[in-house]
Design a protein around this motif. Structure first.
Motif, mmCIF file in Angstrom:
data_model
loop_
_atom_site.group_PDB
_atom_site.id
_atom_site.type_symbol
_atom_site.label_atom_id
_atom_site.label_comp_id
_atom_site.label_asym_id
_atom_site.label_seq_id
_atom_site.Cartn_x
_atom_site.Cartn_y
_atom_site.Cartn_z
ATOM 1 N N ILE A 1 39.758 36.090 34.021
ATOM 2 C CA ILE A 1 38.793 37.082 33.558
ATOM 3 C C ILE A 1 38.118 37.760 34.742
ATOM 4 C CG2 ILE A 1 36.619 37.400 32.312
ATOM 5 C CD1 ILE A 1 37.512 35.098 30.488
ATOM 6 N N LYS A 2 37.760 36.961 35.758
ATOM 7 C CA LYS A 2 37.111 37.497 36.947
ATOM 8 C C LYS A 2 38.017 38.502 37.660
ATOM 9 C CE LYS A 2 34.977 36.036 41.301
ATOM 10 N NZ LYS A 2 34.683 34.854 42.175
ATOM 11 N N ALA A 3 39.297 38.137 37.810
ATOM 12 C CA ALA A 3 40.247 39.033 38.476
ATOM 13 C C ALA A 3 40.433 40.318 37.672
ATOM 14 C CB ALA A 3 41.587 38.313 38.665
ATOM 15 N N PHE A 4 40.486 40.180 36.355
ATOM 16 C CA PHE A 4 40.658 41.357 35.498
ATOM 17 C C PHE A 4 39.464 42.302 35.608
ATOM 18 C CE2 PHE A 4 39.772 43.372 31.377
ATOM 19 C CZ PHE A 4 40.910 44.176 31.256
ATOM 20 N N VAL A 5 38.248 41.721 35.532
ATOM 21 C CA VAL A 5 37.033 42.543 35.632
ATOM 22 C C VAL A 5 36.951 43.209 36.999
ATOM 23 C CG1 VAL A 5 34.503 42.475 35.657
ATOM 24 C CG2 VAL A 5 35.774 41.205 33.911
ATOM 25 N N LYS A 6 37.289 42.454 38.047
ATOM 26 C CA LYS A 6 37.244 43.001 39.403
ATOM 27 C C LYS A 6 38.222 44.163 39.561
ATOM 28 C CE LYS A 6 37.214 41.415 44.204
ATOM 29 N NZ LYS A 6 37.417 40.240 45.105
ATOM 30 N N ARG A 7 39.411 43.972 38.998
ATOM 31 C CA ARG A 7 40.421 45.028 39.069
ATOM 32 C C ARG A 7 39.984 46.251 38.259
ATOM 33 N NH1 ARG A 7 44.217 42.043 37.932
ATOM 34 N NH2 ARG A 7 44.499 42.445 35.691
ATOM 35 N N LEU A 8 39.375 45.977 37.101
ATOM 36 C CA LEU A 8 38.908 47.068 36.242
ATOM 37 C C LEU A 8 37.802 47.868 36.924
ATOM 38 C CD1 LEU A 8 39.362 48.178 33.342
ATOM 39 C CD2 LEU A 8 37.414 46.776 32.636
ATOM 40 N N LEU A 9 36.846 47.156 37.531
ATOM 41 C CA LEU A 9 35.758 47.831 38.230
ATOM 42 C C LEU A 9 36.267 48.582 39.446
ATOM 43 C CD1 LEU A 9 32.950 45.097 38.046
ATOM 44 C CD2 LEU A 9 33.082 47.238 36.755
ATOM 45 N N GLY A 10 37.263 47.969 40.118
ATOM 46 C CA GLY A 10 37.854 48.642 41.283
ATOM 47 C C GLY A 10 38.522 49.937 40.901
ATOM 48 N N ASN A 11 39.235 49.919 39.788
ATOM 49 C CA ASN A 11 39.887 51.141 39.315
ATOM 50 C C ASN A 11 38.867 52.193 38.894
ATOM 51 O OD1 ASN A 11 42.406 50.024 39.720
ATOM 52 N ND2 ASN A 11 42.610 49.294 37.607
ATOM 53 N N PHE A 12 37.760 51.692 38.324
ATOM 54 C CA PHE A 12 36.747 52.617 37.822
ATOM 55 C C PHE A 12 35.960 53.275 38.961
ATOM 56 C CE2 PHE A 12 32.385 53.394 36.281
ATOM 57 C CZ PHE A 12 32.670 54.314 35.291
ATOM 58 N N ARG A 13 35.668 52.479 40.005
ATOM 59 C CA ARG A 13 34.811 52.974 41.082
ATOM 60 C C ARG A 13 35.580 53.575 42.253
ATOM 61 N NH1 ARG A 13 30.763 47.759 41.570
ATOM 62 N NH2 ARG A 13 29.655 48.053 39.569
ATOM 63 N N GLY A 14 36.754 52.981 42.535
ATOM 64 C CA GLY A 14 37.411 53.300 43.797
ATOM 65 C C GLY A 14 38.320 54.500 43.795
ATOM 66 N N LYS A 15 38.804 54.900 42.642
ATOM 67 C CA LYS A 15 39.787 55.991 42.619
ATOM 68 C C LYS A 15 39.104 57.335 42.450
ATOM 69 C CE LYS A 15 43.834 53.518 40.931
ATOM 70 N NZ LYS A 15 44.874 53.485 39.906
ATOM 71 N N GLU A 16 39.520 58.275 43.274
ATOM 72 C CA GLU A 16 39.045 59.643 43.121
ATOM 73 C C GLU A 16 39.795 60.287 41.963
ATOM 74 O OE1 GLU A 16 36.680 61.155 44.712
ATOM 75 O OE2 GLU A 16 36.250 59.453 46.011
ATOM 76 N N PRO A 17 39.135 61.149 41.210
ATOM 77 C CA PRO A 17 39.838 61.819 40.114
ATOM 78 C C PRO A 17 41.007 62.641 40.628
ATOM 79 C CG PRO A 17 37.719 62.878 40.537
ATOM 80 C CD PRO A 17 37.733 61.622 41.354
ATOM 81 N N VAL A 18 42.109 62.519 39.972
ATOM 82 C CA VAL A 18 43.316 63.258 40.381
ATOM 83 C C VAL A 18 43.282 64.618 39.702
ATOM 84 C CG1 VAL A 18 45.816 63.283 40.333
ATOM 85 C CG2 VAL A 18 44.604 61.123 40.632
ATOM 86 N N ILE A 19 43.320 65.670 40.527
ATOM 87 C CA ILE A 19 43.309 67.033 40.015
ATOM 88 C C ILE A 19 44.752 67.555 39.938
ATOM 89 C CG2 ILE A 19 42.500 69.394 40.381
ATOM 90 C CD1 ILE A 19 40.150 68.193 41.920
ATOM 91 N N VAL A 20 45.160 67.849 38.757
ATOM 92 C CA VAL A 20 46.511 68.348 38.571
ATOM 93 C C VAL A 20 46.478 69.876 38.533
ATOM 94 C CG1 VAL A 20 48.536 68.321 37.080
ATOM 95 C CG2 VAL A 20 47.111 66.281 37.271
ATOM 96 N N ALA A 21 47.159 70.489 39.498
ATOM 97 C CA ALA A 21 47.155 71.966 39.580
ATOM 98 C C ALA A 21 47.989 72.546 38.464
ATOM 99 C CB ALA A 21 47.698 72.413 40.924
ATOM 100 N N GLU A 22 47.416 73.559 37.856
ATOM 101 C CA GLU A 22 48.167 74.234 36.811
ATOM 102 C C GLU A 22 49.263 75.098 37.442
ATOM 103 O OE1 GLU A 22 45.614 76.453 34.375
ATOM 104 O OE2 GLU A 22 44.434 74.719 33.682
ATOM 105 N N PRO A 23 50.399 75.156 36.828
ATOM 106 C CA PRO A 23 51.493 75.969 37.416
ATOM 107 C C PRO A 23 51.106 77.437 37.470
ATOM 108 C CG PRO A 23 52.002 75.310 35.153
ATOM 109 C CD PRO A 23 50.771 74.569 35.540
ATOM 110 N N SER A 24 51.403 78.048 38.622
ATOM 111 C CA SER A 24 51.063 79.464 38.782
ATOM 112 C C SER A 24 52.048 80.338 38.026
ATOM 113 C CB SER A 24 51.080 79.845 40.264
ATOM 114 O OG SER A 24 52.373 79.584 40.791
ATOM 115 N N GLU A 25 51.527 81.425 37.564
ATOM 116 C CA GLU A 25 52.413 82.347 36.835
ATOM 117 C C GLU A 25 53.298 83.105 37.821
ATOM 118 O OE1 GLU A 25 50.070 84.929 34.518
ATOM 119 O OE2 GLU A 25 49.193 83.335 33.282
#
Length: 308
Positions: free
Chosen positions: A282-306
């Motif tokens: 449970i501890k490892a799961f919570v730690k991993r969950l919090l790490g994913n929540f706090r540590g990752k920057e939002p990924v910006i997906v560029a829209e295809p240009s016309e």
């Protein structure tokens, strides 16, 4: 398991069955202090008396300490909850199961064998978990310590709930509040069969708590035992499974608990089991969950240009 180990186990089971049968015939209540002495002699039989005292005295002392505290939980001044459990059972089933079970199977003027059986199951409240703790103690110290820690955490979690949310059992709602029609079957069986309440000296001085119905530790202890046994040996665990189900039916039929109390007890035992037995996961799961929540920057997906 070796042949010698099986022989020792059979001797211990026979010894425990004989002593417990004698105590029940003599109307001697199976309180933790008496069970401790019975198991101590069992440990002496197999030459492990000193180790037993070292491992069991803290555990049993804390368990009796919980029993002493439980008796004061109903004096904290909080409002006693009576109607809520009735409404909860009605919301689930449309009726109160304990009332219906007694209407179908209980006759106050005539005690049946199932009434006696249900009371016997009720009387084994402390014996079964302590006997299972003894089984673990003989076979695996790790399993023993996991189980007794879980049992104590479960007990004190129940005490805190009793302190903050004193909940009346069904018979209380009948005798004190006159909200439902249900009997305290234990009293009828004890009176008609001639049993007594021969408690130990310690338990004769404890203050019983009559509003400690939620959660039902009568239901929680055997479920915790099942989970612990299944973790140790799946075959033994599933062989034991009918017993918790029998307890749940019995405590509802006897007028001691509502179904919602039983469900709360199962939930408490399950959460405690997961925390004690799978804490690192449970501890490892919570730690991993919090790490994913706090540590990752939002990924910006560029829209295809016309295309021009």
């Amino acid at each position: 398991m070796t042949k010698n180990h099986r022989l020792v186990t059979l001797i211990l089971v026979g010894y425990l069955a004989a002593i417990i049968g004698f105590m029940l015939l003599r109307n001697m209540s199976l309180t933790p202090d008496r069970i401790f002495l019975i198991l101590l002699f069992g440990a002496i039989i197999i030459g492990r008396g000193k180790t037993f005292l070292r491992d069991w005295i803290p555990f049993v002392a804390l368990l009796i300490g919980y029993e002493m505290l439980r008796g004061f939980a109903d004096t904290a001044g909080f409002h006693v909850h009576v109607v809520e459990m009735i409404n909860a059972d009605k919301a689930i089933f449309g009726f109160v199961p304990g009332v219906e079970l007694q209407r179908l199977f209980f006759t106050p003027a005539h005690i049946h064998f199932w009434d006696v059986g249900a009371v016997m199951v009720d009387f084994l409240h402390f014996l079964l978990p302590l006997a299972i703790a003894f089984y673990f103690w003989i076979n695996s110290k790790k399993s023993y310590w996991q189980f007794v820690i879980a049992l104590l955490v479960l007990s004190f979690a129940g005490f805190i709930t009793y302190l903050l949310f004193p909940a009346a059992p069904p018979w209380y709602a009948d005798q004190r509040a006159h909200l439902i029609h249900i009997h305290k079957v234990v009293d009828y069986v004890v009176a008609q069969i001639g049993w007594g309440w021969d408690f130990s000296t310690i338990y004769n001085h404890l203050n019983p708590n009559q509003v400690a119905a939620m959660p039902s530790l009568h239901s929680a202890y055997p479920w915790l035992a099942f989970l612990a046994l299944r973790n140790f040996n799946k075959k033994i665990g599933y062989f034991f499974l009918p017993y918790p189900i029998l307890v749940w039916i019995s405590v509802v039929y006897l007028g001691e608990h509502y179904v919602i109390d039983v469900l709360a007890g199962i939930a408490y035992a399950t959460v405690v089991y997961l925390v004690v037995y799978h804490f690192s996961t449970i501890k490892a799961f919570v730690k991993r969950l919090l790490g994913n929540f706090r540590g990752k920057e939002p990924v910006i997906v560029a829209e295809p240009s016309e295309e021009i």
